[in-house]
Design a protein around this motif. Structure first.
Motif, PDB file in Angstrom:
ATOM      1  N   LEU A 112       0.808  -1.224   0.000  1.00 17.40           N
ATOM      2  CA  LEU A 112       0.000   0.000   0.000  1.00 17.40           C
ATOM      3  C   LEU A 112       0.844   1.277   0.000  1.00 17.40           C
ATOM      4  O   LEU A 112       0.300   2.372  -0.075  1.00 17.40           O
ATOM      5  CB  LEU A 112      -0.932   0.006   1.217  1.00 17.40           C
ATOM      6  N   GLY A 113       2.152   1.138   0.131  1.00 20.67           N
ATOM      7  CA  GLY A 113       3.028   2.310   0.155  1.00 20.67           C
ATOM      8  C   GLY A 113       2.976   3.062   1.476  1.00 20.67           C
ATOM      9  O   GLY A 113       3.204   4.273   1.507  1.00 20.67           O
ATOM     10  N   LEU A 114       2.702   2.353   2.557  1.00 11.99           N
ATOM     11  CA  LEU A 114       2.640   2.966   3.887  1.00 11.99           C
ATOM     12  C   LEU A 114       3.965   2.782   4.603  1.00 11.99           C
ATOM     13  O   LEU A 114       4.572   1.707   4.552  1.00 11.99           O
ATOM     14  CB  LEU A 114       1.525   2.321   4.715  1.00 11.99           C
ATOM     15  N   GLU A 115       4.420   3.823   5.272  1.00  7.50           N
ATOM     16  CA  GLU A 115       5.619   3.731   6.089  1.00  7.50           C
ATOM     17  C   GLU A 115       5.234   3.069   7.401  1.00  7.50           C
ATOM     18  O   GLU A 115       4.237   3.431   8.020  1.00  7.50           O
ATOM     19  CB  GLU A 115       6.175   5.129   6.325  1.00  7.50           C
ATOM     20  N   LEU A 116       6.026   2.088   7.845  1.00  3.31           N
ATOM     21  CA  LEU A 116       5.683   1.304   9.025  1.00  3.31           C
ATOM     22  C   LEU A 116       6.727   1.470  10.115  1.00  3.31           C
ATOM     23  O   LEU A 116       7.921   1.362   9.881  1.00  3.31           O
ATOM     24  CB  LEU A 116       5.580  -0.181   8.651  1.00  3.31           C
ATOM     25  N   LEU A 117       6.236   1.741  11.299  1.00  2.95           N
ATOM     26  CA  LEU A 117       7.046   1.751  12.516  1.00  2.95           C
ATOM     27  C   LEU A 117       6.465   0.656  13.396  1.00  2.95           C
ATOM     28  O   LEU A 117       5.272   0.661  13.685  1.00  2.95           O
ATOM     29  CB  LEU A 117       6.945   3.111  13.200  1.00  2.95           C
ATOM     30  N   TYR A 118       7.299  -0.321  13.797  1.00  2.00           N
ATOM     31  CA  TYR A 118       6.734  -1.452  14.529  1.00  2.00           C
ATOM     32  C   TYR A 118       7.621  -1.897  15.681  1.00  2.00           C
ATOM     33  O   TYR A 118       8.822  -1.629  15.709  1.00  2.00           O
ATOM     34  CB  TYR A 118       6.457  -2.631  13.599  1.00  2.00           C
ATOM     35  N   ASN A 119       6.944  -2.570  16.625  1.00  2.00           N
ATOM     36  CA  ASN A 119       7.583  -3.146  17.808  1.00  2.00           C
ATOM     37  C   ASN A 119       8.326  -2.124  18.655  1.00  2.00           C
ATOM     38  O   ASN A 119       9.293  -2.458  19.331  1.00  2.00           O
ATOM     39  CB  ASN A 119       8.495  -4.318  17.431  1.00  2.00           C
ATOM     40  N   VAL A 120       7.894  -0.877  18.613  1.00  8.15           N
ATOM     41  CA  VAL A 120       8.436   0.178  19.463  1.00  8.15           C
ATOM     42  C   VAL A 120       7.268   0.765  20.241  1.00  8.15           C
ATOM     43  O   VAL A 120       6.243   1.129  19.654  1.00  8.15           O
ATOM     44  CB  VAL A 120       9.133   1.285  18.630  1.00  8.15           C
ATOM     45  N   CYS A 121       7.419   0.886  21.535  1.00  9.18           N
ATOM     46  CA  CYS A 121       6.346   1.377  22.395  1.00  9.18           C
ATOM     47  C   CYS A 121       6.348   2.907  22.431  1.00  9.18           C
ATOM     48  O   CYS A 121       7.354   3.502  22.827  1.00  9.18           O
ATOM     49  CB  CYS A 121       6.536   0.814  23.798  1.00  9.18           C
ATOM     50  N   PRO A 122       5.244   3.546  22.054  1.00  9.39           N
ATOM     51  CA  PRO A 122       5.181   5.009  22.136  1.00  9.39           C
ATOM     52  C   PRO A 122       5.361   5.519  23.565  1.00  9.39           C
ATOM     53  O   PRO A 122       5.999   6.544  23.782  1.00  9.39           O
ATOM     54  CB  PRO A 122       3.784   5.360  21.612  1.00  9.39           C
ATOM     55  N   VAL A 123       4.808   4.800  24.533  1.00  9.67           N
ATOM     56  CA  VAL A 123       4.900   5.226  25.933  1.00  9.67           C
ATOM     57  C   VAL A 123       6.356   5.211  26.398  1.00  9.67           C
ATOM     58  O   VAL A 123       6.859   6.186  26.971  1.00  9.67           O
ATOM     59  CB  VAL A 123       4.016   4.328  26.830  1.00  9.67           C
ATOM     60  N   ALA A 124       7.058   4.111  26.150  1.00  2.96           N
ATOM     61  CA  ALA A 124       8.459   4.011  26.567  1.00  2.96           C
ATOM     62  C   ALA A 124       9.312   5.061  25.865  1.00  2.96           C
ATOM     63  O   ALA A 124      10.197   5.649  26.483  1.00  2.96           O
ATOM     64  CB  ALA A 124       8.999   2.605  26.276  1.00  2.96           C
ATOM     65  N   THR A 125       9.038   5.305  24.599  1.00  5.46           N
ATOM     66  CA  THR A 125       9.808   6.313  23.860  1.00  5.46           C
ATOM     67  C   THR A 125       9.595   7.694  24.441  1.00  5.46           C
ATOM     68  O   THR A 125      10.553   8.443  24.617  1.00  5.46           O
ATOM     69  CB  THR A 125       9.421   6.284  22.357  1.00  5.46           C
ATOM     70  N   LEU A 126       8.362   8.030  24.773  1.00  2.00           N
ATOM     71  CA  LEU A 126       8.078   9.328  25.383  1.00  2.00           C
ATOM     72  C   LEU A 126       8.707   9.444  26.768  1.00  2.00           C
ATOM     73  O   LEU A 126       9.221  10.509  27.134  1.00  2.00           O
ATOM     74  CB  LEU A 126       6.576   9.577  25.460  1.00  2.00           C
ATOM     75  N   ARG A 127       8.682   8.377  27.528  1.00  2.00           N
ATOM     76  CA  ARG A 127       9.278   8.426  28.878  1.00  2.00           C
ATOM     77  C   ARG A 127      10.780   8.615  28.806  1.00  2.00           C
ATOM     78  O   ARG A 127      11.365   9.274  29.655  1.00  2.00           O
ATOM     79  CB  ARG A 127       8.913   7.172  29.654  1.00  2.00           C
ATOM     80  N   LYS A 128      11.428   8.014  27.827  1.00  2.00           N
ATOM     81  CA  LYS A 128      12.875   8.194  27.647  1.00  2.00           C
ATOM     82  C   LYS A 128      13.225   9.647  27.351  1.00  2.00           C
ATOM     83  O   LYS A 128      14.253  10.129  27.781  1.00  2.00           O
ATOM     84  CB  LYS A 128      13.400   7.326  26.500  1.00  2.00           C
ATOM     85  N   ARG A 129      12.331  10.339  26.620  1.00  2.00           N
ATOM     86  CA  ARG A 129      12.569  11.739  26.282  1.00  2.00           C
ATOM     87  C   ARG A 129      12.606  12.625  27.521  1.00  2.00           C
ATOM     88  O   ARG A 129      13.274  13.629  27.546  1.00  2.00           O
ATOM     89  CB  ARG A 129      11.471  12.273  25.367  1.00  2.00           C
ATOM     90  N   LYS A 130      11.850  12.241  28.549  1.00  2.00           N
ATOM     91  CA  LYS A 130      11.739  13.060  29.759  1.00  2.00           C
ATOM     92  C   LYS A 130      12.968  12.928  30.660  1.00  2.00           C
ATOM     93  O   LYS A 130      13.189  13.753  31.514  1.00  2.00           O
ATOM     94  CB  LYS A 130      10.481  12.675  30.547  1.00  2.00           C
ATOM     95  N   VAL A 131      13.721  11.854  30.498  1.00  2.00           N
ATOM     96  CA  VAL A 131      14.874  11.588  31.369  1.00  2.00           C
ATOM     97  C   VAL A 131      16.009  12.527  31.042  1.00  2.00           C
ATOM     98  O   VAL A 131      16.239  12.971  29.995  1.00  2.00           O
ATOM     99  CB  VAL A 131      15.334  10.116  31.233  1.00  2.00           C
TER     100      VAL A 131
END
Length: 131
Positions: A112-131
């Protein structure tokens, strides 16, 4: 493949397909964490009219503005069924959190021509940004 940090830095409007009112569910945690981080998040689930103080939409087609990203927090077989709707809505990036990815999902995104981001948790990624 898109990178989580890049997506969170450059995109502001998200649709969360599979959003839940159940505070113990992963998709509820994703919704609350992203809203608290300042993102516009549209919950999508035909079972609910609202989640907390947010209107919940029955489908991606009902979301009032085009999301930059569709986070699809469903079982892989259900993710596959949603991808045509993602494409029809003009959304170019699909994010499948852990447990939502499969090779079939990846193959369909490629077709379908969609860019895929997978097996990464949005919550964990956001929490890492705060550290």
């Amino acid at each position: 493949m898109a990178e989580a940090e890049e997506v969170l830095s450059s995109k502001r409007v998200f649709a969360l397909v599979g959003a839940s009112q159940d505070q113990l569910k992963y998709s509820y945690e994703v919704l609350r964490t992203m809203v608290e981080a300042g993102y516009t998040v549209y919950p999508v689930n035909p079972r609910y009219e609202s989640i907390d103080d947010l209107r919940c939409y029955r489908s991606l087609a009902e979301v009032p503005e085009k999301p930059d990203v569709a986070i699809v927090a469903l079982a892989p077989a259900n993710v596959e069924r949603v991808l045509d709707e993602v494409k029809d809505r003009g959304i170019e990036v699909v994010w499948t959190p852990p447990g939502s990815w499969s090779e079939a999902v990846q193959d369909k995104c490629q077709r379908l021509g969609l860019e895929l981001l997978y097996n990464v948790c949005p919550v964990a990624t956001l929490r890492k940004r705060k550290v």
